[in-house]
Design an enzyme around this catalytic site. Structure first.
Site, short mmCIF file in Angstrom:
data_model
loop_
_atom_site.label_atom_id
_atom_site.label_comp_id
_atom_site.label_asym_id
_atom_site.label_seq_id
_atom_site.Cartn_x
_atom_site.Cartn_y
_atom_site.Cartn_z
N ASP A 1 0.83 -1.20 0.00
CA ASP A 1 0.00 0.00 0.00
C ASP A 1 0.87 1.25 0.00
OD1 ASP A 1 -2.61 1.47 0.47
OD2 ASP A 1 -1.56 1.99 2.32
N GLU B 1 -1.83 -5.32 -3.74
CA GLU B 1 -0.94 -4.55 -2.86
C GLU B 1 0.11 -5.46 -2.23
OE1 GLU B 1 -3.64 -0.79 -1.45
OE2 GLU B 1 -3.85 -2.65 -0.31
#
Length: 236
Positions: free
Chosen positions: A50, A129
């Site tokens: 992320d 992610e």
């Protein structure tokens, strides 16, 4: 998972893994880890990925130029914020996971294998992610940039994502200049990975959107509604 196919997948993406296990961890859902008594799942790598996505995309947007009145200029702060927000939306990351082919290698518990709900879309977002986090750990941030060039940045360059206001906001602002009647997004079909949403305003259906998630269907409905609203204002 078929390790040979997965190694071929990595090779196609110009990745020669130094540590294959970190990529397998990135594709391991906690339900699978629990069923097979594994100590690791993708959650820690998702956290790292992320942050990596945010940094690479922010850096790309900061250096991006657009043509404005025959001159090239950088995006202003508001445009940069909107571009980044649009590029890292949940449905975009989920789509990128499918587009890249990551979903073919997802390791998930038996109870979730047949699940076609929005929960799976969130899992696809998560593994994208997590995979980025694994690439960062194993290969470095330059390789992360190459993966994002093939996905999020490509979508932006092709116009699938923009730095302007999102379609729902644009329609709301344009409609409210005409009257203050409420805008409703009605879910009229919810069948597995097909969600159909009607945008209703002025007691009329102004836009229809069909997508794998409700949020994405609402965005498509708003996009279609803007075109109809343009016709409405031209005739008025």
């Amino acid at each position: 998972m078929d390790n040979k196919k997965f190694l071929d997948f990595l090779k196609q993406n110009r990745i020669e893994p130094k540590n294959l296990s970190i990529y397998l961890e990135a594709l391991t859902h906690k339900s699978y880890a629990n069923e097979h008594k594994l100590t690791k799942n993708y959650q820690r790598l998702e956290f790292l990925g992320d942050a990596c996505v945010e940094w690479v995309i922010s850096n790309f947007i900061f250096n991006y130029k657009i043509k404005d009145n025959e001159k090239m200029r950088s995006l202003d702060e508001g445009e940069m914020t909107r571009a980044r927000s649009n590029m890292v939306r949940s449905e975009i990351l989920s789509y990128a996971a499918k587009d890249l082919g990551l979903t073919d290698f997802l390791m998930i518990g038996v109870g979730l294998e047949q699940d076609q709900s929005a929960r799976m879309e969130k899992i696809y977002e998560d593994i994208f992610e997590a995979f980025i986090g694994a690439v960062a750990q194993d290969q470095g941030i330059k390789k992360v940039s190459l993966i994002l060039e093939k996905t999020l940045i490509k979508y932006f360059r092709e116009g699938q994502i923009n730095y302007q206001k999102d379609y729902k906001t644009i329609f709301q602002e344009q409609a409210q200049r005409i009257n203050k009647k409420p805008i409703m997004y009605k879910l009229v079909r919810n069948e597995g990975d097909k969600k159909e949403v009607h945008l209703v305003w002025n007691d009329l259906i102004y836009g229809i959107g069909i997508a794998s998630t409700r949020k994405e269907a609402e965005i498509l409905a708003a996009k279609n509604a803007i075109l109809k609203l343009d016709d409405y204002t031209k005739k008025a």
